[in-house]
Design an enzyme around this catalytic site. Structure first.
Site, PDB file in Angstrom:
ATOM      1  N   HIS A 103       0.938  -1.083   0.029  1.00 54.77           N
ATOM      2  CA  HIS A 103      -0.030   0.096  -0.021  1.00 54.77           C
ATOM      3  C   HIS A 103       0.740   1.135  -0.337  1.00 54.77           C
ATOM      4  O   HIS A 103       1.425   1.603   1.084  1.00 54.77           O
ATOM      5  CB  HIS A 103      -0.756  -0.077   1.151  1.00 54.77           C
ATOM      6  CG  HIS A 103      -1.967   1.240   1.265  1.00 54.77           C
ATOM      7  ND1 HIS A 103      -3.196   1.112   1.631  1.00 54.77           N
ATOM      8  CD2 HIS A 103      -1.678   2.675   1.008  1.00 54.77           C
ATOM      9  CE1 HIS A 103      -3.604   2.156   1.518  1.00 54.77           C
ATOM     10  NE2 HIS A 103      -2.804   3.144   1.105  1.00 54.77           N
TER      11      HIS A 103
ATOM     12  N   HIS B 176       1.402   5.239  -1.563  1.00 53.05           N
ATOM     13  CA  HIS B 176       1.259   6.444  -2.376  1.00 53.05           C
ATOM     14  C   HIS B 176       2.273   7.082  -3.057  1.00 53.05           C
ATOM     15  O   HIS B 176       3.238   7.618  -2.173  1.00 53.05           O
ATOM     16  CB  HIS B 176       0.309   7.542  -1.628  1.00 53.05           C
ATOM     17  CG  HIS B 176      -0.728   6.991  -0.729  1.00 53.05           C
ATOM     18  ND1 HIS B 176      -2.131   7.382  -1.608  1.00 53.05           N
ATOM     19  CD2 HIS B 176      -1.050   6.529   0.129  1.00 53.05           C
ATOM     20  CE1 HIS B 176      -2.964   6.608  -0.728  1.00 53.05           C
ATOM     21  NE2 HIS B 176      -2.660   5.929   0.288  1.00 53.05           N
ATOM     22  N   LEU B 177       2.577   7.038  -4.461  1.00 52.58           N
ATOM     23  CA  LEU B 177       3.636   7.702  -5.053  1.00 52.58           C
ATOM     24  C   LEU B 177       3.468   8.964  -5.586  1.00 52.58           C
ATOM     25  O   LEU B 177       4.239   9.930  -5.826  1.00 52.58           O
ATOM     26  CB  LEU B 177       4.232   6.712  -6.428  1.00 52.58           C
ATOM     27  CG  LEU B 177       4.962   5.486  -6.039  1.00 52.58           C
ATOM     28  CD1 LEU B 177       5.344   4.974  -7.180  1.00 52.58           C
ATOM     29  CD2 LEU B 177       6.094   6.011  -5.246  1.00 52.58           C
TER      30      LEU B 177
ATOM     31  N   ASN C 281      -5.347   7.248  -5.730  1.00 48.87           N
ATOM     32  CA  ASN C 281      -6.045   8.488  -5.467  1.00 48.87           C
ATOM     33  C   ASN C 281      -5.449   9.888  -5.950  1.00 48.87           C
ATOM     34  O   ASN C 281      -5.071  10.553  -5.157  1.00 48.87           O
ATOM     35  CB  ASN C 281      -6.419   8.440  -3.961  1.00 48.87           C
ATOM     36  CG  ASN C 281      -5.237   8.495  -3.249  1.00 48.87           C
ATOM     37  OD1 ASN C 281      -4.017   8.066  -3.622  1.00 48.87           O
ATOM     38  ND2 ASN C 281      -5.299   9.135  -2.020  1.00 48.87           N
TER      39      ASN C 281
ATOM     40  N   LYS D 143      -9.580  -0.585  -5.769  1.00 43.09           N
ATOM     41  CA  LYS D 143      -9.523   0.142  -4.319  1.00 43.09           C
ATOM     42  C   LYS D 143     -10.974   0.692  -4.131  1.00 43.09           C
ATOM     43  O   LYS D 143     -11.324   1.491  -4.672  1.00 43.09           O
ATOM     44  CB  LYS D 143      -8.458   1.074  -4.323  1.00 43.09           C
ATOM     45  CG  LYS D 143      -8.597   2.214  -2.878  1.00 43.09           C
ATOM     46  CD  LYS D 143      -7.893   1.271  -2.000  1.00 43.09           C
ATOM     47  CE  LYS D 143      -7.902   2.067  -0.770  1.00 43.09           C
ATOM     48  NZ  LYS D 143      -6.603   2.502  -0.018  1.00 43.09           N
TER      49      LYS D 143
ATOM     50  N   HIS E 221     -10.332   0.907   1.838  1.00 41.18           N
ATOM     51  CA  HIS E 221     -10.247   1.897   3.149  1.00 41.18           C
ATOM     52  C   HIS E 221     -11.351   1.741   4.024  1.00 41.18           C
ATOM     53  O   HIS E 221     -12.465   2.079   3.619  1.00 41.18           O
ATOM     54  CB  HIS E 221      -9.898   3.275   2.449  1.00 41.18           C
ATOM     55  CG  HIS E 221      -9.882   4.441   3.549  1.00 41.18           C
ATOM     56  ND1 HIS E 221      -8.581   5.046   3.531  1.00 41.18           N
ATOM     57  CD2 HIS E 221     -10.763   4.840   4.637  1.00 41.18           C
ATOM     58  CE1 HIS E 221      -8.746   5.608   4.695  1.00 41.18           C
ATOM     59  NE2 HIS E 221      -9.908   5.721   5.204  1.00 41.18           N
TER      60      HIS E 221
ATOM     61  N   HIS F 274      -4.326  -0.854   5.866  1.00 35.60           N
ATOM     62  CA  HIS F 274      -4.111   0.005   7.169  1.00 35.60           C
ATOM     63  C   HIS F 274      -5.021  -0.326   8.486  1.00 35.60           C
ATOM     64  O   HIS F 274      -5.513   0.699   8.834  1.00 35.60           O
ATOM     65  CB  HIS F 274      -3.850   1.506   6.845  1.00 35.60           C
ATOM     66  CG  HIS F 274      -4.961   2.152   5.882  1.00 35.60           C
ATOM     67  ND1 HIS F 274      -6.286   1.929   6.081  1.00 35.60           N
ATOM     68  CD2 HIS F 274      -4.882   2.797   4.785  1.00 35.60           C
ATOM     69  CE1 HIS F 274      -7.015   2.613   5.286  1.00 35.60           C
ATOM     70  NE2 HIS F 274      -6.153   2.994   4.329  1.00 35.60           N
TER      71      HIS F 274
ATOM     72  N   LEU G  62      -5.032   9.132   8.027  1.00 38.51           N
ATOM     73  CA  LEU G  62      -6.144   8.256   8.309  1.00 38.51           C
ATOM     74  C   LEU G  62      -6.004   6.848   7.661  1.00 38.51           C
ATOM     75  O   LEU G  62      -5.534   6.309   6.673  1.00 38.51           O
ATOM     76  CB  LEU G  62      -7.310   8.901   7.240  1.00 38.51           C
ATOM     77  CG  LEU G  62      -7.760  10.348   7.595  1.00 38.51           C
ATOM     78  CD1 LEU G  62      -8.563  11.071   6.473  1.00 38.51           C
ATOM     79  CD2 LEU G  62      -8.626  10.072   9.109  1.00 38.51           C
TER      80      LEU G  62
ATOM     81  N   ASP H 159       1.448   2.720   3.597  1.00 35.05           N
ATOM     82  CA  ASP H 159       0.461   3.847   3.400  1.00 35.05           C
ATOM     83  C   ASP H 159       1.556   4.962   3.402  1.00 35.05           C
ATOM     84  O   ASP H 159       0.935   6.211   3.874  1.00 35.05           O
ATOM     85  CB  ASP H 159      -0.700   3.861   4.445  1.00 35.05           C
ATOM     86  CG  ASP H 159      -1.641   4.776   4.185  1.00 35.05           C
ATOM     87  OD1 ASP H 159      -1.625   5.294   2.887  1.00 35.05           O
ATOM     88  OD2 ASP H 159      -2.595   5.108   4.837  1.00 35.05           O
TER      89      ASP H 159
ATOM     90  N   HIS I 169       3.046  14.329   1.504  1.00 33.70           N
ATOM     91  CA  HIS I 169       2.243  15.784   1.038  1.00 33.70           C
ATOM     92  C   HIS I 169       3.292  16.843   1.570  1.00 33.70           C
ATOM     93  O   HIS I 169       4.271  16.708   2.651  1.00 33.70           O
ATOM     94  CB  HIS I 169       0.941  16.189   2.149  1.00 33.70           C
ATOM     95  CG  HIS I 169      -0.010  15.217   2.091  1.00 33.70           C
ATOM     96  ND1 HIS I 169      -1.071  15.320   1.031  1.00 33.70           N
ATOM     97  CD2 HIS I 169      -0.543  14.044   2.666  1.00 33.70           C
ATOM     98  CE1 HIS I 169      -2.205  14.451   0.981  1.00 33.70           C
ATOM     99  NE2 HIS I 169      -1.678  13.729   1.971  1.00 33.70           N
TER     100      HIS I 169
HETATM  101  O1  DOR Z   1      -3.158   9.071   5.592  1.00 33.35           O
HETATM  102  C1  DOR Z   1      -3.517   8.916   4.729  1.00 33.35           C
HETATM  103  N1  DOR Z   1      -3.150   9.462   3.504  1.00 33.35           N
HETATM  104  N2  DOR Z   1      -4.710   8.150   4.605  1.00 33.35           N
HETATM  105  C2  DOR Z   1      -5.123   7.783   3.453  1.00 33.35           C
HETATM  106  O2  DOR Z   1      -6.181   7.008   3.333  1.00 33.35           O
HETATM  107  C3  DOR Z   1      -4.689   8.484   2.044  1.00 33.35           C
HETATM  108  C4  DOR Z   1      -3.451   9.113   2.252  1.00 33.35           C
HETATM  109  C5  DOR Z   1      -3.059  10.135   1.155  1.00 33.35           C
HETATM  110  O3  DOR Z   1      -3.274   9.797  -0.007  1.00 33.35           O
HETATM  111  O4  DOR Z   1      -2.591  11.118   1.406  1.00 33.35           O
HETATM  112 ZN    ZN Z   2      -3.435   5.197   1.799  1.00 36.80          ZN
END
Ligand code: DOR
Ligand code: ZN
Length: 345
Positions: free
Chosen positions: A13, A15-16, A41, A99, A136, A174, A219, A247, A251
């Site tokens: 899991h 996020h790139l 996402n 997903k 999720h 997660h 989250l 996960d 950001h």
């Molecule tokens: O903490 C999180 N960040 N939980 C998620 O489900 C999404 C992720 C994000 O894409 O930033």
């Molecule tokens: Zn995630």
């Protein structure tokens, strides 16, 4: 034990992102991990097999030279998803999972599913063809307390989906609660759970004690200590139903350090050091390989990686950068709040 060799790990899991952030963070994953399930996402989300194909190419285009990283692509389930496209994605080998984001549950989830009935034709097809569903697992109902959203999701949504579609293979992603761990342990088949690095390390105090700390906000949100203990027990048990999904969710700092900060913790760079620390603390270093390298591929029907990595415990703490700089701004690296002595050599 001061060193341990394990099969090369995978991240089930991740996020790139895209563009400048992706270009800056991808090496932190591809340095240690052979494969990762890539979250869809983006803005706009990765909805179709054609979207995923294009995104996969953008990932490969920024991969550091020499890294043999394999992105495993996912589709973002919507109420309009075409079951034929999902089937085509599986048959072509391009798509590893679909997903489910309940609409509004997290970052860029507003296009997710509001009414599960509307996604049923796709879920039915997935059950039939063997396409896994990554979930999720949080309800978004405003009346439900944010710390209860996972437990309520299990009762009101996940259990309903599993009863309607017992052949659907579901990854509860997660997992953050003892309720989640117990639910997975109680399932006879077709259910597994991924656990993040940070949820093994922080509880909700990290977020709120002594000031609000946005870099521990993610989250599902970190829960009480007894939930963290349940996650540690599950992850270090060797039980094949639990595996690593970091996960890791970068950001840039201005989007986290503000009045309405984004959810996400960036752990790719020090995840293996953190995990070795946790597994050693639990007296379970010999089960790190199961969690990080064996259980995930077995669940997704893939072979474990052939090559290995070596983790060594050093006298001096390992120095990780506090930030990963990107052309879009700095991304803060997860601080486990203890010195890290384990490193991948
Ligand atoms: O903490 C999180 N960040 N939980 C998620 O489900 C999404 C992720 C994000 O894409 O930033
Ligand atoms: Zn995630």
């Amino acid at each position: 034990m001061n060193s341990i060799r394990i099969r090369r790990p995978d991240d089930w899991h991740l996020h790139l992102r895209d563009g400048a952030v992706m270009a800056a963070v991808i090496g932190d994953t591809s340095r240690h991990f052979a494969r990762a399930i890539i979250m869809p996402n983006l803005v706009p989300p990765v909805v179709t097999t054609a979207d995923a194909k294009a995104y996969r190419q953008r990932i490969l285009d920024v991969l550091p030279a020499g890294d043999r990283f394999q992105p495993l692509m996912t589709l973002y389930l919507t109420e309009q998803t075409d079951p034929d496209d999902v089937e085509e994605g599986l048959k072509s080998g391009l798509i590893t999972a679909v997903k489910l984001y309940p609409a509004g549950a997290t970052t860029n989830s507003h296009g997710g599913v509001r009414d599960l009935d509307k996604a049923m034709p796709t879920l039915e097809r997935m059950a039939k063809i063997g396409m896994p569903l990554c979930v999720h697992g949080e309800v978004t109902t405003p009346e439900v307390d944010i710390f209860d959203r996972e437990a309520v999701f299990i009762d009101e949504k996940l259990d309903v989906i599993r009863r309607r579609l017992p052949d659907l293979r579901i990854t509860m992603e997660h997992v953050t609660t003892k309720d989640g761990v117990d639910y997975i342990l109680g399932a006879d088949r077709n259910l597994a759970g991924s656990i993040t690095t940070h949820h093994l390390i922080i509880n909700r105090n990290a977020l709120l004690v002594g000031g609000i700390r946005p870099h521990y906000y993610c989250l599902p949100v970190a829960k009480r200590e007894h939930h963290r203990q349940a996650l540690r027990k599950a992850a270090t048990s060797g039980d094949a139903r639990f595996f690593l999904g970091t996960d890791s969710a970068p950001h840039v700092d201005p989007l986290k350090e503000c009045a309405c900060g984004c959810a996400g913790i960036y752990t790719s760079i020090n995840t293996m050091s953190c995990l070795a620390h946790v597994f050693e603390e639990e007296g379970a270093l010999e089960r790190l390989e199961a969690f990080a390298s064996l259980n995930g591929p077995a669940w997704y029907g893939l072979a474990a990686n052939e090559d290995t990595i070596l983790l060594e415990k050093q006298e001096q703490p390992v120095a990780y950068p506090a930030k990963r700089d990107t052309e879009a701004g700095p991304v803060t690296v997860f601080d486990p709040m203890f010195p890290l002595h384990w490193t991948v050599v």
